[in-house]
Design a protein around this motif. Sequence first.
Motif, PDB file in Angstrom:
ATOM      1  N   PRO A 197      -5.068   4.156  15.004  1.00  0.00           N
ATOM      2  CA  PRO A 197      -6.378   3.883  15.646  1.00  0.00           C
ATOM      3  C   PRO A 197      -7.473   3.473  14.660  1.00  0.00           C
ATOM      4  CG  PRO A 197      -5.456   5.982  16.378  1.00  0.00           C
ATOM      5  CD  PRO A 197      -4.637   5.547  15.211  1.00  0.00           C
ATOM      6  N   GLN A 198      -7.296   3.670  13.342  1.00  0.00           N
ATOM      7  CA  GLN A 198      -8.345   3.352  12.376  1.00  0.00           C
ATOM      8  C   GLN A 198      -8.535   1.855  12.177  1.00  0.00           C
ATOM      9  OE1 GLN A 198      -7.396   5.381   8.772  1.00  0.00           O
ATOM     10  NE2 GLN A 198      -7.618   7.458   9.650  1.00  0.00           N
ATOM     11  N   LYS A 199      -7.600   1.063  12.562  1.00  0.00           N
ATOM     12  CA  LYS A 199      -7.720  -0.387  12.385  1.00  0.00           C
ATOM     13  C   LYS A 199      -8.685  -0.949  13.408  1.00  0.00           C
ATOM     14  CE  LYS A 199      -4.671  -0.187   9.136  1.00  0.00           C
ATOM     15  NZ  LYS A 199      -5.069  -0.353   7.727  1.00  0.00           N
ATOM     16  N   ASN A 200      -9.387  -2.001  12.946  1.00  0.00           N
ATOM     17  CA  ASN A 200     -10.391  -2.621  13.813  1.00  0.00           C
ATOM     18  C   ASN A 200     -10.237  -4.141  13.766  1.00  0.00           C
ATOM     19  OD1 ASN A 200     -11.410  -3.261  11.291  1.00  0.00           O
ATOM     20  ND2 ASN A 200     -12.886  -1.560  11.321  1.00  0.00           N
ATOM     21  N   ASP A 201     -11.202  -4.817  14.391  1.00  0.00           N
ATOM     22  CA  ASP A 201     -11.122  -6.283  14.489  1.00  0.00           C
ATOM     23  C   ASP A 201     -11.310  -6.952  13.130  1.00  0.00           C
ATOM     24  OD1 ASP A 201     -10.726  -5.952  17.156  1.00  0.00           O
ATOM     25  OD2 ASP A 201     -12.846  -6.294  17.702  1.00  0.00           O
ATOM     26  N   THR A 220       0.833  -1.190   0.000  1.00  0.00           N
ATOM     27  CA  THR A 220       0.000   0.000   0.000  1.00  0.00           C
ATOM     28  C   THR A 220       0.871   1.245   0.000  1.00  0.00           C
ATOM     29  OG1 THR A 220      -0.129   0.054   2.413  1.00  0.00           O
ATOM     30  CG2 THR A 220      -1.788  -1.263   1.244  1.00  0.00           C
ATOM     31  N   SER A 221       0.206   2.400  -0.118  1.00  0.00           N
ATOM     32  CA  SER A 221       0.904   3.682  -0.180  1.00  0.00           C
ATOM     33  C   SER A 221       0.982   4.382   1.167  1.00  0.00           C
ATOM     34  CB  SER A 221       0.220   4.588  -1.200  1.00  0.00           C
ATOM     35  OG  SER A 221      -1.126   4.823  -0.823  1.00  0.00           O
ATOM     36  N   HIS A 222       0.687   3.688   2.267  1.00  0.00           N
ATOM     37  CA  HIS A 222       0.769   4.298   3.583  1.00  0.00           C
ATOM     38  C   HIS A 222       1.510   3.358   4.521  1.00  0.00           C
ATOM     39  CE1 HIS A 222      -3.013   1.991   3.338  1.00  0.00           C
ATOM     40  NE2 HIS A 222      -2.680   1.588   4.583  1.00  0.00           N
ATOM     41  N   VAL A 223       1.907   3.888   5.696  1.00  0.00           N
ATOM     42  CA  VAL A 223       2.703   3.128   6.668  1.00  0.00           C
ATOM     43  C   VAL A 223       1.797   2.155   7.392  1.00  0.00           C
ATOM     44  CG1 VAL A 223       4.254   3.278   8.641  1.00  0.00           C
ATOM     45  CG2 VAL A 223       4.250   5.079   6.911  1.00  0.00           C
ATOM     46  N   VAL A 224       2.344   0.934   7.575  1.00  0.00           N
ATOM     47  CA  VAL A 224       1.610  -0.117   8.277  1.00  0.00           C
ATOM     48  C   VAL A 224       2.304  -0.366   9.601  1.00  0.00           C
ATOM     49  CG1 VAL A 224       0.856  -2.500   8.222  1.00  0.00           C
ATOM     50  CG2 VAL A 224       0.827  -1.128   6.139  1.00  0.00           C
ATOM     51  N   HIS A 225       1.551  -0.317  10.693  1.00  0.00           N
ATOM     52  CA  HIS A 225       2.071  -0.559  12.050  1.00  0.00           C
ATOM     53  C   HIS A 225       1.538  -1.903  12.519  1.00  0.00           C
ATOM     54  CE1 HIS A 225       3.460   3.632  12.292  1.00  0.00           C
ATOM     55  NE2 HIS A 225       2.267   3.974  11.750  1.00  0.00           N
ATOM     56  N   ASN A 277      -1.266  -2.450  15.097  1.00  0.00           N
ATOM     57  CA  ASN A 277      -0.999  -1.655  16.311  1.00  0.00           C
ATOM     58  C   ASN A 277      -2.008  -0.529  16.335  1.00  0.00           C
ATOM     59  OD1 ASN A 277      -0.005  -0.269  18.494  1.00  0.00           O
ATOM     60  ND2 ASN A 277       2.136  -0.235  17.775  1.00  0.00           N
ATOM     61  N   THR A 278      -3.065  -0.721  17.103  1.00  0.00           N
ATOM     62  CA  THR A 278      -4.144   0.273  17.142  1.00  0.00           C
ATOM     63  C   THR A 278      -3.734   1.558  17.842  1.00  0.00           C
ATOM     64  OG1 THR A 278      -4.983  -0.781  19.141  1.00  0.00           O
ATOM     65  CG2 THR A 278      -5.912  -1.514  17.049  1.00  0.00           C
TER      66      THR A 278
END
Length: 1320
Positions: A1287-1291, A1222-1227, A1282-1283
């Motif tokens: 914080p946008q990531k969910n279950d 993707t074009s954004h950072v993944v934590h 890593n929420t």
Amino acid sequence: MTMDTTALPSELLVTPQPLVGFCGLDTARVAVHKAVWEAFSGSLQRKAADRAAVQYKLLPPNYEFPVAKPKRASYEWYHPKGVLKRNWMLKHLHVLPSVVVLFQDMEWNDLQWTEKQVQCASFVQTLKNALQERNTRLCLVLLQKAAPLPPGEDLLAAERAASLTNACGITSKMLFILPHTEHLTGYALRLESAFLDMAQSYYALMSKRIRNHRDQLTAAHTSLKIRHQFKLGFVAEIRQDFSTGQKHYFQAYANLDEIRINDGNCLEIKTLAGFLNYKICRLMFKLKTPRDAINQFIIHVEKYKSRVGFKDLAFEHHAWLSTQHSVFAELFCEAIKNGLPALQTQHPGIYYHKAAEYVMKRRDAALEAYTAMQSAAEVTPATNQNPLSLYTEFFGIRAVKTGDLMAEQQATMQLCDQERSFNHSSSIIGLLSQAMAQFKIYKCLRFRKKLAIDMAEEYLKSGDHAKALTLYSLMLPDYRQEKWSTIFTDVLLKTLRCALLSGSVTDYIACSVEALSLKHHGERAERTLLLENLWQVFQGVPPVPKNELTPEAQALWTSALATVKSPIQIDLDKVSDVVEMCATFERVQLNNDDLLQLQLIVRVLTDVPLGIRSFHVILADAANPQNSYKLEALKFFCFPSLTQLRGQNQPQEPLEKQRYEPKNFEKNMRLEPGSYYQLFCSTEAQQFQENTQLRIVRLEAHMGTDQVAALLTCSSNYSRHLFRHHTRSRDLDDNVTINPICYIAPTFHLDTQTNLGHGHESGLDEEAALVATRMLVNEYYPVVTTVSNPYNIYLQNVGVHISVPAGLRNSVFLTTDISPGRQKLHAQIQIDVGELSAHGSTTATFYIFSLAEAEIKLQQRLSYTLDVDRGQGGGGSTPARVSTTPNSSESTPDHEVKGVAQSLAAISPVQIEYLDETRVRKSREDTLTVQCYGDFRFSARFYTLDRKPLNQVYRGENFLLRANTEVVAVDDVEILDSFFICDHNLVQSNYSFKRKKYTNKYSAGEQLESVIVLRTNATLKDWTTARDLDHRGKLEGKAVASKFSRASVKSSAEEPIAPTPPAGMSAYISKSLVTKIPTTMTIINSNSAVSGALQVANAGVMSSSIQSDEVNVAEDALSTQEGLKTTRLVYNKALEAVQGTGHCRGFIKGIYTLEANPSSVPIFGVFCIRWRRANGKEENESKFVISGLDIAEPPLNIYCTIEEKMFVKMPIAFKVVLKNPTSHVVHLIANLSISKTDNFICSGHKQLDISIMAFEEKELVYNLYPLQVGWQELPVLSLEYNTKADPQKNDIQNALLDELVQRALPKRVFVLPPLKQQNK
């Protein structure tokens, strides 16, 4: 007014209407008066439905009205001479008007008003004086130019109207104004209603006066009661009061029973009863009570049927009965026109027929009375007496003194003379024709035929023999078909008599021949006399002596015999049981150089011998049934019974055949009754064209002389008897084989022998050739055809044309090229052999290639040309001549000609085409059947790395392709190699390139499996094509090197579908498809749509994938979720299907498919199997196109690297690569857990926070130390977002991430024991 007592008077038959008289109109000189008169009495205006039933009469200036009779004070001593006067109905219908209207041209503002008023008053006074003692109404109508003003506005008009009424002595209600403007018709309608009201009051007063007279009558005045009741009914009918009129008529009819009937008053009573019955029945029909009318008429006839009156005048009684029935039939017809339904058992035709029967009785009674009168010589008839002198002023009463015998005899003689002048036959024919029309309407056809016979007899009695002959001739076929022998014999003999009297040669000959049959009643001497008279006609002489014919008939026969058109045709199919003829071919099939022979079997069915001039047989061919050939019978045998005829047809020794030689047939040979004559016809078969079916159309027998002859014809269809005899000696078809059709078989000068399978084309020995191989899918199956010429003739342009049937042209192909390229595949091929000498032979080899398991029926056509001579052959036989005369085939009915064309439309395998007068092309079509069996059954399924079915692929993800192959070939095959060529957008792992080793032979039922690891580098929207790659290379300044030089094309899913052309264009282009398409390409289907063929041509593809409705080529998958559709290809070499960009990798070329809606799913690659037959040399390839899956964009790519082999107590590296697409950072947070502590010793970060930049990757490396041998579970790596950092990531996203981890990482590994070196 009619004076004939045998017919109803005209004034009785018309519908009574009020009479209104017009005075003062000069229609001849004044146009306005003419327009006024036409407005009231015009025929067009009277037809309108809203017009009243009024009769207008234009009275002349000096019209004399009937003078009123003086009134009687009492009827006590009054005895009338009759019941009803002749002039009473005429007087009130046409003479004495109920209303007299005086028209005057007077304007209100006329300057000469006074003079015109005085003149009008004098006219009115004159009319009043003429109508004294009459109740006739009088009114005045002023003709003015302008329409009147509303009442009260025109004071001048009111003043002068009052002055005019006072001067004329009339009331204001008797004065009317009629403006002659454009609305003249409307004003006339309004005046007409006023006139009708006046007329109604007049006739109401008239009825009242008649009732007053009736009430003064006593019981002795029965005749006056009848008179007054009739008058009351007639006046009520004028007033349109039909129910009251019916009541008065019925009362008058009942009063007739009170009068005692004798010979003196019988005529008057019947006449009045007929009048009253007619009126009663007419009103009953008008009042919609038809059953009452029919019952009334039946009762009326039964009551007076026996009241004959004077015996010498019985014809008057029959005339009266005929008149009663005819007028009732007319009433019945009129009621039917007004909507009354009728039945077969009750309709007007019955009464017309009864009327005709009574006229026949009237004629007989008149003849009898005239005969009796002639015998009484003492009475001399009075000459030049007026017929009207016999009648008085009363109906039914004659002017003869009662008791004067001489006067009565004179009157009887005068009546008989008048009756002799009456045309009875004309009246009978007219009534019978009306009855026939009614019986035809109500479907009583058989009784209609009986009436036609009666009418013909009447024409015969009247001397009109021509019309009688016409009717008899029309009825003969009907009675012949119904097989009523007694009736038919009577009709036939009467027809023969009419033909004799009218001088009709044609009908006389036809009836004479038919009368010879034994089915008609008569003695043998009569049939002998008929035959003698018939031969006299044949010799041009009238059939009876001159002294027995009238001069008129003699003249008719002389002119008819001089102008007769000979021969006269007689159809024996209709005229049965005179001569029986049946023809048969001796052989059903003949060659062109054989002799055509026919047998004609004849038997005379009557008991008198017949002289036949000649016999002919008419043949027709299939090419043109209208043209026919005539053969004459020249030889014959005579057999007394069928047993001897059957013995003659059985095979005999040569000596016996020589002993019985046929005799020559002579003209006018005498055929004896009961014997069977076997006649022979023969001709050369070369006279007819080859490949033709000849059929016997008709049989002909000429009877007579050169001057006059009869042509007896019958069809060739032999009709079996309905009831068969129990012995073979009675039925003809049990003794003789009847062949109505003969086939002239063409001579085909080529023979073929076809050898199928491998071995024949390579020249092996005969023993090896006996074992024929069976055809398999995707192989070139050889077919060797040996063409030989066994005849002593030189053939040119010999060719073999093989074509694939239309239903298989999208899956079966032909070729003659077996070079390594094998690029020429066709739907039809032509092998030109060239010239072939006598007794020579050659071979032609071609190959069949099929994509489907099916029974292949190839159409093989052999053709050649040779020189011929179309002249007719000679020989000793009689040549068949084309029949053009109208006395043979042209007279054949149309239905028989159509039957010939249908029966001769046989399809022959040999076709003949004449190129010119000396050259002919012959061709024959055969069917070559080859059963094609399957080679392999293939299925491809996609799985994840953890062996789970795959429905969707993520970009950059590794997945598995499991290719399962099952051998279904009926013969053993050797699999040489199998490989998978993937698309440029896919990448195979090195593991996939490890070729599998195959055994030598595989039999049906054995299964193979290949596992291939694939990965895609682009989604469907980013799918790279060959054009994109070349364009990218040009932008970079270097062209992408291609392994093949052919131009790249789009896939079939991206190409637009060409429109389907019309059916006519498709046939035209497919006909020349072989010459239009380059020879280096595969012809897929020469009969398919042009769009498909051009699509293949533009793509430059060697061959194409096929999916047909008739042959299902596509293989369905095992399950909906796992399976993918695979389509077979026709590519001659697998690498030709791709434009290579790497090892076993490239662009899949454009695929032409017959699918209506091409799938948008991309093609992942082609799976190829190289094989050959066991112990064979020719290699074949089976290709299967593998359709792909939907490719989605993943949130994360996970790759795992681990040693291929693990040994116990030896450390190994377990590396996991995480790539961010993707074009954004993944934590992420990575956790590593070991389920069992005694399996592995692990070193590395067990929990780690990871941040991966866009389009970057991160490696996680762990060192594992296995502790046990065997299958061991690996440590489990889990990833989650890593929420806290994101914080946008969910279950839900964590669950998707966990699914990717489960699909990419292995779960277990197999740990091997320690190596030997390590143990040491």
